[in-house]
Design a protein around this motif. Sequence first.
Motif, short mmCIF file in Angstrom:
data_model
loop_
_atom_site.label_atom_id
_atom_site.label_comp_id
_atom_site.label_asym_id
_atom_site.label_seq_id
_atom_site.Cartn_x
_atom_site.Cartn_y
_atom_site.Cartn_z
N LEU A 1 0.83 -1.21 0.00
CA LEU A 1 0.00 0.00 0.00
C LEU A 1 0.86 1.25 0.00
N GLY A 2 0.47 2.21 -0.85
CA GLY A 2 1.22 3.46 -0.90
C GLY A 2 0.37 4.70 -0.79
N CYS A 3 -0.96 4.56 -0.93
CA CYS A 3 -1.83 5.72 -0.96
C CYS A 3 -3.27 5.28 -0.72
N PHE A 4 -4.05 6.12 -0.05
CA PHE A 4 -5.45 5.81 0.25
C PHE A 4 -6.33 6.93 -0.29
N LEU A 5 -7.13 6.64 -1.31
CA LEU A 5 -8.14 7.57 -1.82
C LEU A 5 -9.42 7.29 -1.05
#
Length: 416
Positions: free
Chosen positions: A301-305
């Motif tokens: 995981l690198g980013c959460f929208l």
Amino acid sequence: MGIGLTFAPFSDGYDNGYPNVTKSLDKYREFYASFIALGSEFLAKIFTARAKERRPFSRIIYTSVLSWVGIGAKKLNALATLLWIQPATLLDIYYYYFTDYRYDLKNCLLDDQPIELPRLPFLVGTREIPLFLFSSGNLMDWLIQTMKEHVESITSETNESVLVNTFDVLELEALRAIKNNVNMVGIGPLIPSYFFDGEDPLDTSYGGDLRHCSKDYMDWLDFMPNASVVYVAFGSYSELSNQMMEEIAKGLVKSKRPFLWIIRDGEFKSLTNLSCKEKLEKQGKIVSWCSQVEVLQHPSLGCFLTHCGWTSTLESLVSGIPIVACPLWTDQGCNSKFAEDVWKIDVRVNENEEVIIEGDEFKRCVEIVKGVGKEGEELRKNAKKLRDLAKDAIKEDGSFNVNLKAYVHEVLGNLV
């Protein structure tokens, strides 16, 4: 003696199905009145029944949308505590609105100028205030009344305790903002402890998920490079318009980054109508549900929208994952403001002149968070700092344990 949960369901008067409340305000009011009346009656019955059995309840804990439980407890002369599951800052905003700052906040909305409120960490503007407060005569009336009742309840007692799903370092001033001897107690982050201990448990099925589905998405994540995946989820209940889903899809495709997108069963019809459906399905993975904390803890995981609901925001924070924020309503604008201006772990998408968030805007924000530029590096660095602070909070001498133990001792003291 065994310890566990006992479920005691009650009828809300609509056992044969709910009315179509979205088309009739009167029907909605009938439903909500029935829910409160029958719920209050049930509360009184179970409370008095336990007392007769000499197994009395020592405390009633109720949560944010159930102000009628607190009212019912007072009628029963029962001790009760509100468990506030949104940020302390938002409870402060409700408090200010229903006490000394209502007209200031209304003028803020009319003038589109942010204002300063005591002990809050940022100026409060139209993007942070829950706009349902300024509506009346619609389906949100119940929510306005609920928040008003919470404020009246917690300010009517001396040394009233309110449990809050936050931790001291995160909202230290906000936890102390409300006067009148209100004691806001940070007992968060309320997340399964084994997600903090650095171990890899064989079974992470802690039972907190609302739905169950195949976990093949975890196998897919295992094959993705570290910190590469954009996770897209808008909570348990938020409904996205067809246009919003179309623009998110376009933005993801243009970003050319792998993604895991949670589209609930009821929204899958919109998926079939997306103009870039084939490209989308080749680039990432779409599932109807997942264990969110488990996903956010995954090394890929690198980013959460996200819509920035408080639970999702905290789960991202304790996982050290930076955010692309797309708030929709209630507390989400406030949460996003925190993440962007105070914690500095998010980038918020902006609407165009037609009040539409375009695919290029989603792509722009993802590229900032995931890019090699200074801004992205700072976001990722700050996210990891907050993750470490959250871990400190749940240590033996951290605010979670210290505050919760103090509250338990307070409750036990009242039993003596």
